[in-house]
Write a protein that holds these residues in place. Structure first.
Motif: not given
Ligand code: FAD
Ligand code: AMP
Lengths: 318, 250
Positions: A226, A276-282, A261, A315, A201, A258-259
């Motif tokens: 995290x 931009x190739x991260x698995x999930x982007x927030x 942020x 968290x 992360x 994986x994430x």
């Protein structure tokens, strides 16, 4: 592809974890993979490397610092004497500097930041980003040896073997080494957090953060909740708020956790190139039209100074 | 002291790129070009060296580009370079051959210092400086954020992944600029006009005795667009819920 030489990066004490990506890539291409380590007092590092491949070490006091002209000279001699057809390293500033120079001594058939490959008609086809990642190019290298650096996020390290491979020590003739470069010092800011290229992360902050204290409190605070690495946009590096080693992007580090942020980052092409190739982007941004949202899976329109404490609190409570 | 500054023209990053018909290169017909931002930093550093440590320094900008590339070389002249050399070449050329051509120019010009960008923001190769230093057998200092002259060379700050490294190199040397080395000046209108009168020499790889030997064969290109659709959430709690559903946090 027969003989592959993998150049491993280390800090004098341990292997750089991202070096495993280069071994993983090499293994996909060949059964004849040898790792090469340069430095001084390499015993413990060589033992670590021997879990992945047979190891050659050039262990000598004249190689105690990774000075490009010296190291490239030795790498080139080893590559020639081993008849290596392919030389691989993980793309880091170390590799760009030293492996780049080695390639310059070995005929210049080099591809940097490779993210994917395939073998078609016996040809090794490589894919790499160009134009700040706006373009994905497919290419082949002409000539031998071929020198390739791979993106750390694109390949995984193989599993360590139960029985270690052999370690062979090469002799180094210090009298032949270039001496025009002198190492003076390294101001190594080693934090407690994982390296941005090696974390699952990444919590990254942008110009929204006004100073180093705020960055540490909000971005650092959330990262710690995290177990994440911190990253930043160039804007904060330029402003002296974050060190260069945190910069994600075209001219910084390319990451694919994986994430990812993105906090208060607008999403300039040069930044997108790095994440931009991260698995999930927030993303959290107060501007609903910020380009980062086009590249995000989840977006929260809001003030990072308000939303990040809420994230930390929730968290912390859970 | 002569300082040679390799200057590449690159497509302006602030535009949408298109590919040519067979998708082997970008469509150059609709593109506006700029001087590679890192090369502008290298030019600026050369100017500062002339303004401080070495007032006698002669600054030569060199570009390998098609004839129209002269426009972008003039940017270096307008900033303050003394003269410019355009090595005319049509089409793609890879870092190895750029380095060979630059090495040939260097053998003629005999500069003491090569100041150049760490990376061209079109191919993003980050190779030419290292290749050139290797070919010349000169020391290299890559990703540089500070340069000081000493009695016998340069004391240099380098930006590495793990921190700032300080090294010393003797001259002649190849130095590649990182973004934090300086902030390049804008050329003023009078200096742009004055630059029109400064000499630009033209040459070709063949005249320098170089026949390009390609090392990189581009088979194709693909434009990358975002594959994502963003789901907007309204609270921090919702965001955490989504991230848990995606199994990226616990
Ligand atoms: C040659 C070159 C190479 C470059 N390489 C890189 C690179 O490798 N990496 C990189 O990152 N950049 C790079 N850049 C710089 C890049 O073009 C952008 O300038 C930079 O990424 C912008 O950083 P930013 O998003 O933090 O700042 P900005 O673009 O200023 O964006 C700040 C964002 O924060 C939002 N914001 C402000 N306050 C708040 C708040 N309180 N709460 C929520 N949101 C808020 C704003 O809406 C805005 O979207 C490069 C540039 C050049 C020319
Ligand atoms: N065609 C070219 N003409 C002049 N200089 C170049 C050219 N291509 C690359 N360079 C120089 O080499 C640097 C690194 O380029 P690259 O290795 O392609 O990322 C650039 O910043 C330029 O200084």
């Amino acid at each position: 592809m027969n003989k592959v030489l993998v150049l491993l990066e280390h800090d004098g004490t341990t292997l750089r974890p991202s070096s495993g990506s280069a071994i993983g890539f090499a293994r996909e291409l060949s059964d004849e993979v040898t790792a090469l380590l340069l430095g001084e007092d390499l015993g413990a590092i060589a033992a670590e490397a021997a879990k992945y491949a047979p190891v050659l070490t050039a262990d000598h006091e004249s190689l105690s610092q990774n000075v490009a002209d010296r190291w490239a000279h030795v790498i080139t001699e080893v590559a020639r004497s081993q008849n290596a057809e392919l030389i691989v390293a993980t793309s880091t500033t170390w590799a760009k500097d030293i492996v780049g120079r080695s390639a310059g001594l070995l005929g210049g058939a080099m591809a940097s930041d490779v993210t994917d490959h395939e073998i078609t008609d016996g040809q090794l086809r490589l894919r790499r980003p160009m134009f700040a990642g706006a373009v994905n190019a497919t290419l082949i290298l002409e000539g031998s040896p071929k020198i390739i650096t791979v993106c750390p996020s694109a390949y995984n390290a193989p599993k360590p073997a139960d029985i270690p491979f052999l370690i062979e020590t090469l002799s180094v003739d210090a009298s032949t080494l270039p001496s025009a470069t002198r190492f003076e010092s390294l101001d190594c800011k080693k934090g407690a957090r994982p390296d941005v290229t090696e974390a699952h992360i990444v919590v990254s902050g942008g110009r929204a953060f006004k100073n180093a204290e705020d960055f540490e409190k909000y971005v650092g605070g959330l990262a710690d909740q995290l177990g994440a690495a911190t990253g930043s946009s160039r804007a904060l590096v330029d402003a002296g708020i974050t060190p260069n080693s945190l910069q994600v992007g075209q001219t910084g580090k390319i990451v694919a956790p994986e994430l990812y942020l993105a906090l208060g980052i607008s999403g300039a092409v040069q930044h997108l190139a790095g994440m931009k190739n991260s698995r999930v982007i927030a993303a959290i941004n107060q501007d609903p039209d910020a380009p980062i949202f086009e590249f995000a899976d989840y977006g929260l329109v809001g003030d990072v100074y308000k939303e990040v404490p809420r994230l930390i609190e929730e968290l912390n409570g859970s | 002291m002569k300082i040679l500054v390799p200057c590449k023209r690159v497509p302006d990053p602030d535009q949408k790129l298109r590919l040519n018909a067979d998708a082997t290169d970008i469509d150059g017909s609709a593109v506006t070009y700029i001087l590679n931002p890192f090369d502008a930093i290298a030019v600026e550093e050369a100017l500062r060296i002339r303004e401080t440590a070495h007032p006698e320094a002669e600054i030569i900008a060199v570009s390998i580009a098609p004839a129209e590339g002269e426009t972008d070389l003039r940017t270096a002249l307008a900033m303050g370079a003394d003269r410019a050399l355009l090595i005319e070449h049509e089409g793609q050329i890879d870092p190895w051959n750029v380095a060979r051509i630059l090495a040939a120019v260097i053998h003629q010009e005999k500069p003491a210092l090569i100041l150049m960008g760490k990376q061209a923001v079109d191919d993003d190769a980050n190779q030419v400086g290292q290749f050139l230093a290797a070919q010349l057998g000169w020391p290299q200092a890559t990703f540089v954020s500070k340069i000081e002259f000493t009695t016998d060379g340069l004391r240099i700050h380098r930006e590495t992944d793990i921190g700032i490294e300080i090294i010393h190199v003797t001259l002649p040397a190849v130095v590649t600029a990182d973004l934090r080395l300086n902030e390049p000046r804008y050329a003023s209108l009078p200096s742009i006009l004055k630059a029109k009168k400064k000499p630009t020499e033209h040459s070709t790889p063949a005249k320098l005795g170089i026949k390009p030997e390609p090392r990189i064969r581009l088979l194709g290109m693909e434009l990358i667009d975002s594959q994502r659709t963003c789901e907007k959430v309204t609270t921090a709690t919702d965001l955490l819920d989504r991230l848990r559903e995606s199994e990226v946090i616990e």
